[in-house]
Design an enzyme around this catalytic site. Sequence first.
Site, PDB file in Angstrom:
ATOM      1  N   THR A   1    -109.272  82.157  40.706  1.00 26.82           N
ATOM      2  CA  THR A   1    -108.512  80.902  40.630  1.00 26.82           C
ATOM      3  C   THR A   1    -107.993  80.502  42.008  1.00 26.82           C
ATOM      4  O   THR A   1    -106.854  80.063  42.171  1.00 26.82           O
ATOM      5  CB  THR A   1    -107.350  81.005  39.605  1.00 26.82           C
ATOM      6  OG1 THR A   1    -107.805  81.695  38.437  1.00 26.82           O
ATOM      7  CG2 THR A   1    -106.894  79.617  39.152  1.00 26.82           C
TER       8      THR A   1
ATOM      9  N   GLU B   1    -111.492  91.163  39.101  1.00 23.86           N
ATOM     10  CA  GLU B   1    -110.911  89.936  39.662  1.00 23.86           C
ATOM     11  C   GLU B   1    -109.524  89.730  39.057  1.00 23.86           C
ATOM     12  O   GLU B   1    -109.363  89.748  37.836  1.00 23.86           O
ATOM     13  CB  GLU B   1    -111.811  88.745  39.319  1.00 23.86           C
ATOM     14  CG  GLU B   1    -111.195  87.382  39.595  1.00 23.86           C
ATOM     15  CD  GLU B   1    -111.973  86.252  38.927  1.00 23.86           C
ATOM     16  OE1 GLU B   1    -111.369  85.178  38.703  1.00 23.86           O
ATOM     17  OE2 GLU B   1    -113.176  86.435  38.622  1.00 23.86           O
TER      18      GLU B   1
ATOM     19  N   LYS C   1    -120.749  80.929  40.616  1.00 22.76           N
ATOM     20  CA  LYS C   1    -120.160  81.137  39.285  1.00 22.76           C
ATOM     21  C   LYS C   1    -120.399  79.864  38.471  1.00 22.76           C
ATOM     22  O   LYS C   1    -119.872  78.802  38.802  1.00 22.76           O
ATOM     23  CB  LYS C   1    -118.665  81.405  39.444  1.00 22.76           C
ATOM     24  CG  LYS C   1    -117.859  81.326  38.161  1.00 22.76           C
ATOM     25  CD  LYS C   1    -116.379  81.461  38.495  1.00 22.76           C
ATOM     26  CE  LYS C   1    -115.503  81.074  37.334  1.00 22.76           C
ATOM     27  NZ  LYS C   1    -114.065  81.197  37.664  1.00 22.76           N
TER      28      LYS C   1
END
Length: 219
Positions: A72, A43, A132
């Site tokens: 993000t 990521e 998450k």
Amino acid sequence: MPHAFSQTLFDKLPIVGILRNMPPLTVPVLARYYQAAGLTTLEVTLNSEEALTTITRLVQEFEGQLNIGAGTVCTLNDLEKALGAGAQFIVTPILQEEVVRACQKAQVPVFPGAYSPTEIYTAWHLGATMVKVFPATKLGASYFKEVLAPMDYLRLMPTGGVTPDNFTEFLAAGAKGLGMGSHLFPKTLIEEGQWEELAAHFKRVVEKYKTYRNNLKTK
């Protein structure tokens, strides 16, 4: 869909390595050692320098070998840019309903951030591929076991405070994936270009995961 996320790759070793503020020229070198060690998913956070260019480059270089995602992602504008760069999966630090729904519509895996049981439940039923749970630092592995007791269908990915030393505790508690950042990418080794040491570090993580899985099979 070109450059699609591979669930098979992820399931082989369900650790998402989080690259945040990594020097752009360093990332491809690092990724080669990462992939060679047997790790499968990276990521790149959007608040990193040249994040979009980095995502595109990694997707092109490691097609079929690594899952490359954008992290993000907080807005639909972020999402549009990430998908335009070729991101194969999306990770958010927060529960943003519009982003989750847009990913579901585009058939792109999305791992939205959540913390409380209510947020986790909501994220899952909005269409999260995996939730998450962030930050997991203060929660500990027992939190996951407790949340999963009444909702064992959830797929949870603790992130924040997950390290090579403790990640098997989260798996044993029921986590289906793991997000690891600075503990997986030691700053000193990378800054000093100690690539062989970094490769050995990656291999130790892979071997620890394989040992954990093999022990499960023998029980």
